[in-house]
Write a protein that holds these residues in place. Structure first.
Motif, short mmCIF file in Angstrom:
data_model
loop_
_atom_site.label_atom_id
_atom_site.label_comp_id
_atom_site.label_asym_id
_atom_site.label_seq_id
_atom_site.Cartn_x
_atom_site.Cartn_y
_atom_site.Cartn_z
N ASN A 109 1.28 11.18 -2.52
CA ASN A 109 2.43 11.06 -1.79
C ASN A 109 1.79 11.72 0.17
OD1 ASN A 109 3.56 13.10 -4.25
ND2 ASN A 109 4.47 11.70 -3.66
N ALA B 208 -0.73 0.71 -7.03
CA ALA B 208 -0.17 -0.24 -7.57
C ALA B 208 0.25 -0.48 -8.78
CB ALA B 208 -1.12 -1.52 -6.57
N SER C 94 7.02 18.23 7.05
CA SER C 94 7.28 18.57 6.26
C SER C 94 6.83 17.89 4.34
CB SER C 94 7.98 19.85 6.30
OG SER C 94 7.54 20.40 4.93
N GLY C 95 6.11 17.57 3.82
CA GLY C 95 6.29 17.65 2.71
C GLY C 95 6.84 18.31 1.17
N ALA D 3 0.62 -1.34 -0.23
CA ALA D 3 0.08 -0.07 -0.37
C ALA D 3 -0.02 1.20 -0.26
CB ALA D 3 -0.70 -0.09 1.34
N ASP D 4 1.78 1.12 0.68
CA ASP D 4 2.91 2.50 0.67
C ASP D 4 3.93 2.18 -0.83
OD1 ASP D 4 1.78 3.47 2.84
OD2 ASP D 4 2.72 2.15 4.27
N ARG D 5 4.13 0.88 -1.40
CA ARG D 5 5.33 0.93 -2.00
C ARG D 5 6.58 1.44 -1.65
NH1 ARG D 5 3.84 2.90 -8.39
NH2 ARG D 5 4.38 5.03 -7.83
N ARG E 28 19.83 5.67 -5.48
CA ARG E 28 19.72 7.37 -5.04
C ARG E 28 18.23 7.41 -4.91
NH1 ARG E 28 24.00 10.79 -6.80
NH2 ARG E 28 24.72 9.70 -4.78
N THR F 24 18.52 5.45 -10.41
CA THR F 24 19.51 4.49 -9.56
C THR F 24 19.17 4.13 -8.44
OG1 THR F 24 21.23 6.76 -9.33
CG2 THR F 24 21.36 5.45 -10.89
N ALA G 258 -4.05 2.96 -2.95
CA ALA G 258 -2.98 2.79 -2.87
C ALA G 258 -3.54 1.37 -3.83
CB ALA G 258 -3.41 1.54 -1.66
N VAL H 139 3.62 14.69 5.98
CA VAL H 139 3.02 13.50 4.89
C VAL H 139 3.84 12.53 5.76
CG1 VAL H 139 5.08 12.52 3.63
CG2 VAL H 139 4.92 14.82 3.53
N PRO I 240 5.14 -0.73 -9.22
CA PRO I 240 4.75 -1.75 -9.71
C PRO I 240 5.54 -2.51 -11.14
CG PRO I 240 3.73 -0.11 -10.68
CD PRO I 240 4.73 0.47 -9.77
N LEU I 241 4.96 -3.74 -10.77
CA LEU I 241 5.58 -4.78 -12.18
C LEU I 241 5.23 -4.46 -13.71
CD1 LEU I 241 6.24 -8.08 -11.14
CD2 LEU I 241 8.15 -6.94 -12.14
N PRO J 87 9.17 6.00 5.28
CA PRO J 87 8.25 5.57 3.70
C PRO J 87 7.66 6.10 2.95
CG PRO J 87 7.25 4.93 6.27
CD PRO J 87 8.36 5.50 6.74
N TRP J 88 7.70 7.51 3.09
CA TRP J 88 7.03 8.65 2.29
C TRP J 88 7.68 9.04 0.96
CZ3 TRP J 88 8.33 9.30 7.61
CH2 TRP J 88 9.30 9.24 7.51
N THR J 89 7.49 9.85 -0.24
CA THR J 89 7.58 10.12 -1.09
C THR J 89 8.03 11.37 -1.58
OG1 THR J 89 5.68 10.38 -1.91
CG2 THR J 89 6.75 8.15 -2.35
N LYS J 90 7.44 12.15 -0.05
CA LYS J 90 8.04 14.01 -0.14
C LYS J 90 8.45 14.16 1.04
CE LYS J 90 4.39 17.13 -2.51
NZ LYS J 90 3.27 17.71 -2.66
N ASP J 91 9.41 14.75 0.88
CA ASP J 91 10.32 15.48 1.94
C ASP J 91 10.89 16.66 1.96
OD1 ASP J 91 11.77 15.36 4.20
OD2 ASP J 91 11.92 12.98 4.45
#
Lengths: 459, 459
Positions: B373, B242, B412-413, A103-105, A161, A159, B238, B341, A215-216, A182-186
């Protein structure tokens, strides 16, 4: 090799017991990597958990003993080759996948997990981790992160990173650093996560990583195009990258590579350059995506193009590319393989410049690699036992780097610096930037015990 | 406000001449940002080139005078609000687009270029820069980079950090740092580029950036889905994330947002949550891509779904989302808008927890934002003139952050830390990690002159 103080060894033994090794076989097993370099450590420590890692680092810090963190030892730059008198900190025992959160990829892993093992564990969830170095079956995630490993898929997914969300790491004082998650924005404080990636164990020892997953794809097609010359192929790469459908893979082979393949009996036409692409999507969208990328391949200098929509046909397209590395060995047993990067628009100039060096140093140089990123593998081929060839190969290498830097590129796209390219760092960075890198090293590792002598040239 | 030494002012004047300002209007123009905070600087310096920036920093370093780099002043955290007695270094004069290189998919810009101006210049090349903060028309690229600005498109393309390839920056000693460049793969030394992004002018002053560009999509469609509750919407997010077709935008509105819109006369059904998506591709592939994302939206708790394949219909879907910010003002004139976030899977828990805080503090709290996100804007609404509401709003804020951190999220995001969230940093990071951030600050800026007191709490 300097002798370690008996009290230090005794204290390390108290900490680790049977997980501390000093027998010859254990030392030899941790002596090398894939760079031909070799140096036995004084001791081999195989921690099983964070607490042991912290305790070992603290002890080495107190005694000022160098500590070289190692994964699977598949690196190509000597970054993981122990320094004399050092403790090799072998992370392969910390090899658990701690969580897979579809769910959080993301997945949370210890550094000793093999890249290939992770991919296998992710497959039932329909997910994958993007970095795909050719050693994926045997290299560890910790090593991938330490070197910022890439692979062909980086053109679409980036890559290592770009595919890590958070890290736990032990700095040179033994303190636990926790960054990202576990988040994609920071936008919360300094980005230590991405700084640690590619730092080759010189700043901290990675003990846990939260990885970004994708996802594959449901369907995949291959596309192979031959061009008159490198200029025409580079123009095609620019067209491909200028439209929204990013191929998953965009590989380039120069004329010398194709010549070599023909010489080895592959059915490859007379051409100046080849591109090999993968396009991925779902069953419904793939035909249109493939059509879009195929159109971008068309243009001035295209000689012929093949498309493969099923797995068997795709494997046939890829056969020539796969035959290339073995074919290099038929020319000469010795190979200096550098992974330089230039702006995509400078690829033809790089290929031409490399061929001029090939003529000047009277050595075959074969160039191929990840065209979508301008990340080309320049392979200088020589007989190591032939003193003249050996000398010329070593002399050609700095000229390759000088060429790359003159074209506005940089030393390494996915292998890292280690010992192999350390002494070229002052050519790639101005003194102030190098001094700042040293100051950052000092901030993380004030005693200078973590993988000393790697990545940064002696101050 | 402390008085600056006359000799320092004289030397700065010699350097900058008419580009140094100390009149009241100039000081007032650089006093604030969009955080309600205000503090006049002692002087305003408007450099026109790198040499002037270096000279100003060197002078401030020598005299230990604080220096606060500013862009357009649209930030929301006080990061660009001058410290007392400081020199405001206003970068808006360095506003040239130095290069647009379509073949390398990059642009080279000075920091004062406005985000919107860059997008306009890129359009004829069929390219765009991904960060799309709501202030895009008036905010500068330098400020975007300093705060790691994001926006709705970040779910597909990432934030500013993910869209910069190289930087030139002046550190706290006035030295020019050069890192990265026009390439997309880099394993050469420490990653200073991404470290500088989001450092809010506390490490160095960005003087030039090489930006990663993307091709403009040819076609776009909108999709709006209403769900029974936040859980059902989060489950849909999600499912959406996915599968391989990543939407360009994936926005969430909570029940309170929808209630507010209905109260303001918008035609919005009785629902517990709404998702608003954009899907982009080319004309051929868009229908299949939209179908794939639409299927992912379907599931338990979906109440109704609308798809818009033309621009007018899409604008209608977006009307409700656009009406939201103005609607907030109809409840109360005061707003604390935080950009927290959480892992995507924790969004329902965040929304529920925030509503519990709303009840406890007797204040409306409206939650909406970038669901893909897990980056949600939590808006605490209050009347600033009502002492009780004011006190309760200020008391609710730490509880929001405590909730977010307990759910495994971060502060913060996309807005950054500045002054607004600085004192919550010790709750987000352990002491060793904060100490390391301070050590990195010291490595870049040993005299502590660059934007002191921002991002990191007083040691």
């Amino acid at each position: 090799m300097s002798e370690l103080p008996a009290d230090f060894v005794q204290q390390l033994h108290t900490l680790l017991g049977a997980d501390l090794h000093r027998d010859s076989a254990s030392l030899q097993a941790q002596a090398g990597d894939n760079s031909w370099r070799e140096q036995r450590p004084a001791l081999v420590a195989c921690p099983r958990n964070l607490e042991q890692v912290q305790a070992v680092v603290r002890l080495c810090h107190a005694w000022r003993v160098p500590l070289v963190a190692r994964g699977a030892g598949t690196g190509t730059t000597g970054a993981a080759v122990p320094t004399p008198g050092s403790v090799a900190l072998v992370m392969t025992r910390m090899d658990r996948i701690l969580a897979i959160n579809p769910a959080d990829r993301c997945a949370v892993v210890q550094p000793g997990v093999l890249n290939g093992s992770l991919q296998q564990a992710l497959r039932p969830h329909g997910l994958f981790w993007a970095p795909d170095p050719s050693s994926f079956e045997s290299c560890s995630i910790g090593g991938n992160l330490a070197t910022n490993a890439g692979g062909p898929r980086a053109v679409r997914y980036g890559t290592s990173r770009d595919n890590v969300l958070g890290l736990k790491a032990v700095d040179g004082r033994g303190e636990l650093i926790v960054c990202g998650g576990p988040w994609t924005k920071d936008a919360t404080g300094y980005d230590l996560t991405h700084l640690l990636v590619g730092s080759e164990g010189t700043l901290a020892v990675i003990v846990e990583a939260t990885l970004k997953l994708h996802p594959l794809p449901a369907a995949r097609a291959g596309l192979r195009a031959f061009y008159r010359d490198a200029e025409a192929a580079a123009a095609a790469v620019a067209r491909i990258m200028a439209q929204p459908v990013v191929p998953t893979v965009c590989e380039f082979l120069d004329a010398r590579s194709l010549q070599l393949l023909r010489g080895n009996g592959a059915t490859v036409p007379e051409a100046g350059a080849m591109l090999l692409l993968d396009v991925e999507g779902d069953e419904d969208s793939l035909p249109t995506l493939l059509g879009t990328v195929g159109s971008a391949c068309e243009g001035e200098g295209l000689l012929e193009m093949d498309v493969a929509t099923d797995g068997v046909a795709r494997e046939r397209l890829w056969a020539a590319r796969r035959a290339l590395s073995p074919a290099l060995k038929t020319i000469a047993p010795g190979k200096i393989n550098e992974d330089v990067v230039v702006p995509v628009s400078q690829m033809p100039a790089l290929v031409a410049g490399v061929q001029a060096l090939s003529a000047r140093f009277a050595l075959p140089i074969v160039t191929f690699g990840h065209a979508g990123n301008g990340n080309l593998h320049v392979n200088i081929l020589y007989h190591p036992d032939d003193a003249g060839q050996n000398t010329r190969a070593q002399a050609a290498l700095p000229e390759v780097f000088a060429l790359v830097l003159a074209l506005g590129g940089t030393l390494s796209g996915e292998h890292g610096i280690g010992l192999a390219k350390r002494d070229f760092m002052p050519a790639a960075f101005n003194p102030a930037t190098l001094a700042l890198m040293r100051a950052i090293k000092h901030a993380f590792d004030p005693a200078g015990i973590l993988n000393p002598g790697k990545l940064l040239p002696p101050g």
